[in-house]
Design a protein around this motif. Structure first.
Motif, PDB file in Angstrom:
ATOM      1  N   ARG A  80     -12.790   2.489  13.903  1.00 29.71           N
ATOM      2  CA  ARG A  80     -11.674   2.983  13.992  1.00 29.71           C
ATOM      3  C   ARG A  80     -11.288   4.025  12.774  1.00 29.71           C
ATOM      4  O   ARG A  80     -11.472   3.592  11.762  1.00 29.71           O
ATOM      5  N   THR A  81     -10.412   4.998  13.076  1.00 24.05           N
ATOM      6  CA  THR A  81     -10.029   5.932  11.885  1.00 24.05           C
ATOM      7  C   THR A  81      -8.407   6.032  11.805  1.00 24.05           C
ATOM      8  O   THR A  81      -8.014   6.001  12.866  1.00 24.05           O
ATOM      9  N   TYR A  82      -7.933   5.884  10.653  1.00 23.52           N
ATOM     10  CA  TYR A  82      -6.771   5.681  10.222  1.00 23.52           C
ATOM     11  C   TYR A  82      -6.069   6.759   9.180  1.00 23.52           C
ATOM     12  O   TYR A  82      -7.001   7.044   8.378  1.00 23.52           O
ATOM     13  N   THR A  83      -4.883   7.034   9.491  1.00 25.72           N
ATOM     14  CA  THR A  83      -4.323   8.078   8.087  1.00 25.72           C
ATOM     15  C   THR A  83      -3.036   7.621   7.669  1.00 25.72           C
ATOM     16  O   THR A  83      -2.562   8.017   6.872  1.00 25.72           O
ATOM     17  N   THR A  84      -2.568   6.376   8.147  1.00 29.84           N
ATOM     18  CA  THR A  84      -1.374   6.066   7.813  1.00 29.84           C
ATOM     19  C   THR A  84      -1.337   4.273   7.762  1.00 29.84           C
ATOM     20  O   THR A  84      -2.393   3.645   8.614  1.00 29.84           O
ATOM     21  N   TRP A  85      -0.746   3.560   6.717  1.00 38.17           N
ATOM     22  CA  TRP A  85      -0.934   2.219   6.648  1.00 38.17           C
ATOM     23  C   TRP A  85      -0.041   1.746   7.878  1.00 38.17           C
ATOM     24  O   TRP A  85      -0.436   0.475   8.314  1.00 38.17           O
ATOM     25  N   ARG A  86       0.765   2.449   8.276  1.00 37.29           N
ATOM     26  CA  ARG A  86       1.844   1.692   9.613  1.00 37.29           C
ATOM     27  C   ARG A  86       1.052   1.681  10.734  1.00 37.29           C
ATOM     28  O   ARG A  86       0.991   0.897  11.771  1.00 37.29           O
ATOM     29  N   GLN A  87      -0.216   2.579  10.911  1.00 39.50           N
ATOM     30  CA  GLN A  87      -1.007   2.487  11.767  1.00 39.50           C
ATOM     31  C   GLN A  87      -1.706   0.911  12.138  1.00 39.50           C
ATOM     32  O   GLN A  87      -1.933   0.492  13.338  1.00 39.50           O
ATOM     33  N   LEU A  88      -2.020   0.294  11.138  1.00 35.76           N
ATOM     34  CA  LEU A  88      -2.642  -0.758  10.914  1.00 35.76           C
ATOM     35  C   LEU A  88      -1.520  -1.826  11.514  1.00 35.76           C
ATOM     36  O   LEU A  88      -1.941  -2.793  12.338  1.00 35.76           O
ATOM     37  N   THR A  89      -0.395  -1.767  11.213  1.00 32.08           N
ATOM     38  CA  THR A  89       0.771  -2.615  11.651  1.00 32.08           C
ATOM     39  C   THR A  89       0.897  -2.540  13.105  1.00 32.08           C
ATOM     40  O   THR A  89       0.940  -3.597  13.636  1.00 32.08           O
ATOM     41  N   ASP A  90       1.097  -1.309  13.471  1.00 35.77           N
ATOM     42  CA  ASP A  90       1.330  -1.200  14.808  1.00 35.77           C
ATOM     43  C   ASP A  90       0.251  -1.844  15.812  1.00 35.77           C
ATOM     44  O   ASP A  90       0.544  -2.203  16.833  1.00 35.77           O
ATOM     45  N   GLU A  91      -0.705  -1.480  15.233  1.00 29.59           N
ATOM     46  CA  GLU A  91      -1.963  -1.933  16.312  1.00 29.59           C
ATOM     47  C   GLU A  91      -1.986  -3.554  16.210  1.00 29.59           C
ATOM     48  O   GLU A  91      -2.493  -4.126  17.303  1.00 29.59           O
ATOM     49  N   LEU A 133       1.067  -1.075  -0.050  1.00 27.30           N
ATOM     50  CA  LEU A 133      -0.037   0.075  -0.007  1.00 27.30           C
ATOM     51  C   LEU A 133       0.996   1.212  -0.076  1.00 27.30           C
ATOM     52  O   LEU A 133       0.507   2.191  -0.751  1.00 27.30           O
ATOM     53  N   THR A 134       1.900   1.261   0.713  1.00 32.27           N
ATOM     54  CA  THR A 134       2.902   2.413   0.720  1.00 32.27           C
ATOM     55  C   THR A 134       3.560   2.666  -0.561  1.00 32.27           C
ATOM     56  O   THR A 134       3.697   3.681  -1.018  1.00 32.27           O
ATOM     57  N   ALA A 135       4.049   1.609  -1.293  1.00 32.94           N
ATOM     58  CA  ALA A 135       4.619   1.562  -2.541  1.00 32.94           C
ATOM     59  C   ALA A 135       3.476   2.308  -3.561  1.00 32.94           C
ATOM     60  O   ALA A 135       4.058   2.893  -4.440  1.00 32.94           O
ATOM     61  N   ARG A 153       0.965   7.959   3.792  1.00 36.06           N
ATOM     62  CA  ARG A 153      -0.051   8.625   4.489  1.00 36.06           C
ATOM     63  C   ARG A 153      -1.400   8.646   3.403  1.00 36.06           C
ATOM     64  O   ARG A 153      -1.060   8.688   2.339  1.00 36.06           O
ATOM     65  N   THR A 154      -2.431   8.616   4.069  1.00 37.06           N
ATOM     66  CA  THR A 154      -3.708   8.833   3.289  1.00 37.06           C
ATOM     67  C   THR A 154      -4.593   9.675   3.925  1.00 37.06           C
ATOM     68  O   THR A 154      -4.499   9.966   5.273  1.00 37.06           O
ATOM     69  N   ALA A 155      -5.647  10.116   3.200  1.00 34.17           N
ATOM     70  CA  ALA A 155      -6.806  10.802   3.942  1.00 34.17           C
ATOM     71  C   ALA A 155      -7.369  10.169   4.783  1.00 34.17           C
ATOM     72  O   ALA A 155      -7.272   8.926   4.808  1.00 34.17           O
ATOM     73  N   PRO A 156      -7.833  10.829   5.988  1.00 33.20           N
ATOM     74  CA  PRO A 156      -8.380   9.688   7.107  1.00 33.20           C
ATOM     75  C   PRO A 156      -9.545   8.690   6.432  1.00 33.20           C
ATOM     76  O   PRO A 156     -10.254   8.935   5.575  1.00 33.20           O
TER      77      PRO A 156
END
Length: 416
Positions: free
Chosen positions: A364-375, A341-343, A348-351
């Protein structure tokens, strides 16, 4: 808590994405982008609905269905014969390829798929472009289906019998409450799409049982992952429950978000979906290779029977899956998905909002793909079913497999 993993720079991912996801030819004209997105999203949603309604019982088999259908579509739309309408040809080719593959792989949904197929083709202007596109889609679907016959990713092969190893310190054993036989052993025997061998990126071994890292891992999951933990917060419990379900299901919406927001044309969109799922099939193969190479016991076994302050009554928040601990499959999936997704669209992406079938009523609301990984990393510890070391090793493995897929995407799509 250990510090977050270091990760490649956005520049690295963008470079990989440019090589893997963009064809040599120029993008489709922006004037037709909205129509093309409509066709792609229609069949994206149709694929998701088809698998949800009548897919296989094993996640990797369903990932394979996605990969085959969309790889056929990406190949079918990559080049357009001279003298025909490009948009009509590509739309017909994509529709035909995904339809043909899904009917073959999920025959129980043929009636619904045929109805959607007719509706989709009715929106494409008739003529030579449509006829040639339909033929190209069918041809590519047949080729990809043929190349993946007997690849070892059917449910019976995925869950090939695995003899329980003799008990010993650190060695996986069936876990409570059902003490079910091991699952997903056969993944490591399957044929990858791009990996040279299932063990190509095998992670290093889990921490030694007498190491400080192992002691810290065990103390953390014992405290935060127990069913009656006094230190786990309600928000942490929600995190564990939110990410409990199938990774394939939970990442269907984030991938759709990336797909729906891109200005790129139909060819690049089809490549994104295909490459995402090809990478994830290979990631799941690599995950099982690591799990069954190391046979590391799960936290519940370690805490109940291990040498470090054993507690025979300790119970995790969520039921432990029936396969070894290291590396974590949810986190290999997250790492690979994040990389692709980052590639494609940057870090980052809009919320965007995300829901989970295992946490009804929670958004839940996200603005980066990394947040999904961290969770995901936190969730498996908080569920009491993985150590942090297994989670972090999983993220690294997933990213490595995805990078390899991005770098070698030409082998999937050719240079056209």
């Amino acid at each position: 808590m250990t510090p977050p993993l270091s990760r490649p720079s956005r520049r690295t991912f963008v470079a990989l994405g440019a090589a893997a996801l963009l064809p040599a030819s120029v993008a489709a004209p922006r004037a037709v982008a909205a129509d093309r997105r409509s066709a792609v999203l229609t069949w994206y949603d149709t694929t998701a609905e088809t698998i949800a309604a009548a897919g296989a019982a094993t996640q990797v088999t369903n990932s394979r269905t996605w990969a085959i259908a969309w790889l056929a579509a990406a190949r079918a739309v990559r080049s357009v014969p001279g003298g025909v309408d490009r948009a009509a040809y590509q739309e017909a080719a994509l529709v035909s390829a995904v339809h043909q593959a899904l009917v073959d792989l999920v025959p129980g949904r043929a009636e619904q798929l045929d109805a959607t197929y007719r509706q989709s083709l009715d929106r494409v202007p008739g003529g030579e472009a449509r006829s040639l596109g339909v033929a190209a889609g069918r041809r590519e679907a047949a080729v990809v289906l043929g190349s993946r016959r007997d690849d070892g990713l059917d449910p019976a092969s995925v869950n090939a019998p695995y003899p329980v190893p003799a008990p010993g310190p650190g060695v996986w054993q069936p876990t409570p409450p059902s003490y079910a036989p091991a699952t997903q052993y056969g993944n490591r025997l399957a044929v990858p799409f791009l990996l040279r061998t299932p063990d190509q990126f095998r992670p290093g071994p889990p921490p030694a049982l007498d190491s400080d890292r192992y002691a810290a891992d065990l103390a953390e999951v014992r405290a935060y992952g127990s069913v009656d933990s006094p230190v786990r917060s309600p928000h942490q419990t929600e995190t564990a429950t939110f990410w409990l379900g199938s990774s394939l299901t939970l990442y269907t919406e984030p991938l759709r978000v990336a797909l729906s927001r891109t200005p790129r044309g139909i060819a690049e969109q089809a490549r994104l979906v295909a490459l995402f799922h090809v990478a994830l099939v290979d990631t799941q193969i690599a995950t099982s290779d690591g799990k069954y190479a190391y046979e590391r016991w799960r936290p519940v076994t370690a805490i109940r029977t291990g040498a470090v302050d054993p507690d025979p009554g300790w119970t995790p928040l969520h039921t432990t899956p029936a396969h070894p601990d290291h590396p974590s499959g949810h986190n290999t999936y997250s790492g690979a998905a994040e990389a692709v997704l980052t590639a494609f669209s940057g870090a980052r992406t809009a919320p965007f909002a995300l829901t989970s079938p295992t946490a009804p009523g929670v958004t839940r609301t996200y603005t980066t793909w990394r947040q999904l990984t961290d969770e995901n990393v936190e969730a498996r510890v908080l569920s009491g079913i993985h150590t942090r070391s297994a989670d972090e090793a999983g993220v690294v493995l997933g990213r490595r497999v995805a990078r390899f897929a991005l770098e070698h995407a030409g082998e999937l799509f050719g240079s056209a």
